[in-house]
Design a protein around this motif. Structure first.
Motif, mmCIF file in Angstrom:
data_model
loop_
_atom_site.group_PDB
_atom_site.id
_atom_site.type_symbol
_atom_site.label_atom_id
_atom_site.label_comp_id
_atom_site.label_asym_id
_atom_site.label_seq_id
_atom_site.Cartn_x
_atom_site.Cartn_y
_atom_site.Cartn_z
ATOM 1 N N LYS A 112 30.909 43.231 45.604
ATOM 2 C CA LYS A 112 32.113 43.053 44.347
ATOM 3 C C LYS A 112 31.707 41.817 43.710
ATOM 4 O O LYS A 112 32.294 41.014 44.978
ATOM 5 C CB LYS A 112 32.780 44.377 44.982
ATOM 6 C CG LYS A 112 33.725 44.140 43.727
ATOM 7 C CD LYS A 112 33.566 44.843 42.139
ATOM 8 C CE LYS A 112 35.226 44.692 41.327
ATOM 9 N NZ LYS A 112 34.160 45.489 40.478
ATOM 10 N N VAL A 113 31.641 41.725 42.612
ATOM 11 C CA VAL A 113 31.986 40.424 42.089
ATOM 12 C C VAL A 113 32.784 40.106 41.225
ATOM 13 O O VAL A 113 32.534 40.936 39.989
ATOM 14 C CB VAL A 113 30.459 39.646 41.518
ATOM 15 C CG1 VAL A 113 30.432 38.210 40.740
ATOM 16 C CG2 VAL A 113 29.992 39.298 42.570
ATOM 17 N N ASN A 114 34.255 39.635 40.802
ATOM 18 C CA ASN A 114 35.029 39.547 40.432
ATOM 19 C C ASN A 114 35.011 38.748 39.225
ATOM 20 O O ASN A 114 35.323 38.623 37.749
ATOM 21 C CB ASN A 114 36.416 39.781 40.791
ATOM 22 C CG ASN A 114 36.905 41.672 41.484
ATOM 23 O OD1 ASN A 114 36.879 42.309 40.817
ATOM 24 N ND2 ASN A 114 37.194 41.124 42.815
ATOM 25 N N THR A 115 34.874 37.508 39.626
ATOM 26 C CA THR A 115 34.735 36.033 39.398
ATOM 27 C C THR A 115 33.867 35.331 39.606
ATOM 28 O O THR A 115 32.485 36.230 40.568
ATOM 29 C CB THR A 115 35.891 34.991 39.426
ATOM 30 O OG1 THR A 115 35.511 34.447 39.972
ATOM 31 C CG2 THR A 115 37.231 36.333 39.176
ATOM 32 N N PRO A 116 32.611 34.469 38.663
ATOM 33 C CA PRO A 116 31.235 33.682 39.166
ATOM 34 C C PRO A 116 32.068 33.285 40.135
ATOM 35 O O PRO A 116 31.268 33.039 41.450
ATOM 36 C CB PRO A 116 31.159 32.932 38.006
ATOM 37 C CG PRO A 116 32.299 33.258 36.797
ATOM 38 C CD PRO A 116 33.441 33.800 37.737
ATOM 39 N N ASN A 117 32.698 32.882 40.866
ATOM 40 C CA ASN A 117 33.166 31.773 42.066
ATOM 41 C C ASN A 117 33.011 32.828 43.705
ATOM 42 O O ASN A 117 32.956 32.304 44.594
ATOM 43 C CB ASN A 117 34.432 31.483 42.204
ATOM 44 C CG ASN A 117 34.948 30.313 41.411
ATOM 45 O OD1 ASN A 117 34.558 29.593 41.417
ATOM 46 N ND2 ASN A 117 36.321 30.484 40.661
ATOM 47 N N ASP A 118 33.374 34.213 43.544
ATOM 48 C CA ASP A 118 32.604 35.310 44.371
ATOM 49 C C ASP A 118 31.506 34.906 44.406
ATOM 50 O O ASP A 118 30.631 35.571 45.559
ATOM 51 C CB ASP A 118 32.771 36.692 43.348
ATOM 52 C CG ASP A 118 34.044 37.020 43.949
ATOM 53 O OD1 ASP A 118 35.230 35.841 44.487
ATOM 54 O OD2 ASP A 118 34.608 37.788 43.122
ATOM 55 N N LEU A 119 30.102 34.314 43.701
ATOM 56 C CA LEU A 119 28.618 34.004 44.334
ATOM 57 C C LEU A 119 28.251 32.713 44.987
ATOM 58 O O LEU A 119 27.911 32.302 45.608
ATOM 59 C CB LEU A 119 28.502 34.167 42.909
ATOM 60 C CG LEU A 119 27.949 35.045 42.216
ATOM 61 C CD1 LEU A 119 27.270 35.120 41.195
ATOM 62 C CD2 LEU A 119 27.342 36.115 42.750
ATOM 63 N N THR A 120 29.871 32.065 45.583
ATOM 64 C CA THR A 120 29.585 30.709 45.770
ATOM 65 C C THR A 120 28.902 31.084 47.306
ATOM 66 O O THR A 120 29.378 31.877 48.167
ATOM 67 C CB THR A 120 31.256 30.309 46.601
ATOM 68 O OG1 THR A 120 32.249 30.152 45.251
ATOM 69 C CG2 THR A 120 30.832 28.906 47.166
#
Length: 243
Positions: free
Chosen positions: A118-126
């Protein structure tokens, strides 16, 4: 009724226009279903065909790799590029001038089998590596790329991007939703991919080189005629894409 209104609009446009017909050089790249090099078809091809009928102008289309298209636009060797959001090109040498919007581009994550999260915001892709098309700009991810928090792995096209995901060379890619859906329908082995979250939604226009900005009033008028008549919606719908 809308088709009748559109036909009348085409005739009126032809009667009212007094400007001499001109030829404009258009830059395309293989980007199904928006631009399909094989057979010279696709949504943007049909859009420009209709705009040509309304404006009286001729749009001469040539295909390039995307990075080369951007350079040719900077040099004034390409006059027109469809499907562009101004924020994508504002850092280029020649950002261009823009028509009124005619459609949307929705960017989504697509995951390989068993790789979805799950990716809620771009920061979740860190800490992740994202597959992208070389030369594409993503405003929401720019700071993460610049800081090194998220890494990008470039492909030369969406076709190569999907193939790399299928081969397990990438875990996730960022791609236009319409392109992903079209590719999955066309290639059965892609049915195992998981379509994930939306990372961006953009109103796209036709980018015009500043040297050809006199085109814009007629272009805007023609786009609005097509929107009011439902012609643009019908063109997208032929390729299974909704606006």
């Amino acid at each position: 009724m809308k088709i009748l209104v559109y036909a009348i609009s085409l005739m009126c446009a032809a009667w009212l226009t007094k400007a001499r017909s001109e030829t404009f050089k258009v830059g395309f790249y293989n980007y199904p279903p928006m631009m399909i090099e094989s057979g010279r078809t696709g949504i943007y091809q049909e859009l420009l065909d209709e705009l040509g009928k309304i404006t009286g102008h001729r749009f001469q289309i040539e295909y390039f790799p995307y990075a080369r298209l951007a350079k040719r636009f900077d040099l004034g060797q390409v006059d027109v590029e469809p499907g562009v959001f101004p924020g994508w090109v504002k850092q280029q040498k020649v950002p261009g001038v823009f028509s009124v919007p005619f459609g949307k581009v929705i960017d989504i994550l697509v995951f390989g089998p068993g790789k979805h999260f799950k990716v809620n915001t771009p920061n979740d892709l860190t800490g992740r590596t994202i597959g992208l098309v070389r030369g594409y700009s993503y405003p929401e991810l720019r700071e993460l790329f610049d800081s090194g928090a998220v890494h990008r792995s470039d492909a030369v096209s969406e076709t190569q991007l999907m193939a790399m995901l299928a081969a397990g060379r990438m875990d996730q890619i960022l791609i236009n939703k319409a392109v992903a859906q079209y590719s999955i329908l066309q290639t059965p082995k892609y049915s195992e991919f998981v379509v994930g979250d939306v990372l961006g939604s953009y109103d796209v226009s036709i980018r015009v080189h500043p040297s050809k900005k006199a085109l814009l009033p007629k272009l805007d008028e023609a786009i609005l005629i097509m929107k009011r008549s439902g012609a643009i919606t019908r063109i997208y719908g032929k390729y299974g894409v909704s606006l």
